[in-house]
Design a protein around this motif. Sequence first.
Motif: not given
Length: 380
Positions: A138, A140, A154-155, A157-158, A161
């Motif tokens: 979350r 990173q 970010v993408t 990692s999302s 998650l």
Amino acid sequence: MLWMLIAALLNSKILAKNIEIVIYSGETIKSRDDILQNVMTKFRIQIPEAQQEQIVFCKIYSRRYLDGSLYPFLTMLFQAIASILVTVECLLRVCPDVYIDTMGVPYAYPLAKHVAGCQVMAYVHYPIISSDMLNKVRQQRPSFNNDSRISASVTVSSVKLFYYHIMSALFSWAGHSVDLAFVNSSWTEGHMRNMWHSSVSARRQLLREKGTSSSRGNPCQQLLLKVYPPCNTSHLQTYPLHMAGDAAAAAAAADLMHMRKRMILSVGQFRPEKDHSLQLRALAELLKKDSAKYEDVRLVLLGSSRNEGDEAIIRDLKTLAKALKVENNVDFVVNAPFDRYIFSLENFIELFSLLTEVYIYMQIGKPSSRGKCRNSHNVE
């Protein structure tokens, strides 16, 4: 833990005469005498000869599919599927009354509980997934289980998650099938209570409905019980310790300290989470600070290597040591016999651990039994 548990069961006045202990093993099974002799040599745990016949080894051929190196992506998912397949083989070969997991295959608990009809117990060394893992993804933050290439996006990692949340939900659901679980530390206990909160609450409600929760001393009241990893240190305590009140002993202790090498001992398996590379960098900083003063200091990395993945880690560490120009001050002691470990305990100046997310009680217990001090993170 496994062999201390077996020894305890065989020493039980109530259970010893009426049980057969089946050990599922993926390794090439040697003779029972060879295995028990190895247990005595490594762990100093003696199984009485009269009770050895109660121990049976069962070869599991699908065990190799649990190896994480087979799955370069979605490792947790594929290992979860593999654990179910391995458990199917285990239960088909020998279906026990009580199924005890000390390896960490929680996704197979519902199969053992609801299909095979076993009572399910677990000894949890390290949770398959924890809130720390979720937080790292979350936030990173790169780590040994969160590659920097993933944490930088970010993408991605999302997506990871979301994947972790699914595995976490399945892990929590599997906890409903556990009759009793033991954890090895306060750190693990906190994470397991967090991950299995609904499961523990549901089981407590079931016990209340059965009228058993009011019974004093019932181990199922808590369902998650903390049992620190048992270490047999009796043989270490036979070595004499120098007492400060005795002048002759104090002088002998002073001579011993003079003879003792300036050795920093790091004990642990060669795995990514042990962060041996940080230890090498710390040594490099020490030598850079005053090379003349610390030129005789040695860092001894003593640990076991389980497979080719661990061997690759050792090779990378040796390469890093050369790059940092500390290779002459570092010793790699891999898969050493127990006596080598005892020798190291007798000669080190400092012993430390850089672990922040795992238990360290076995590393504390044995040095303490020799009157030694150690430094490590507060994992509680």
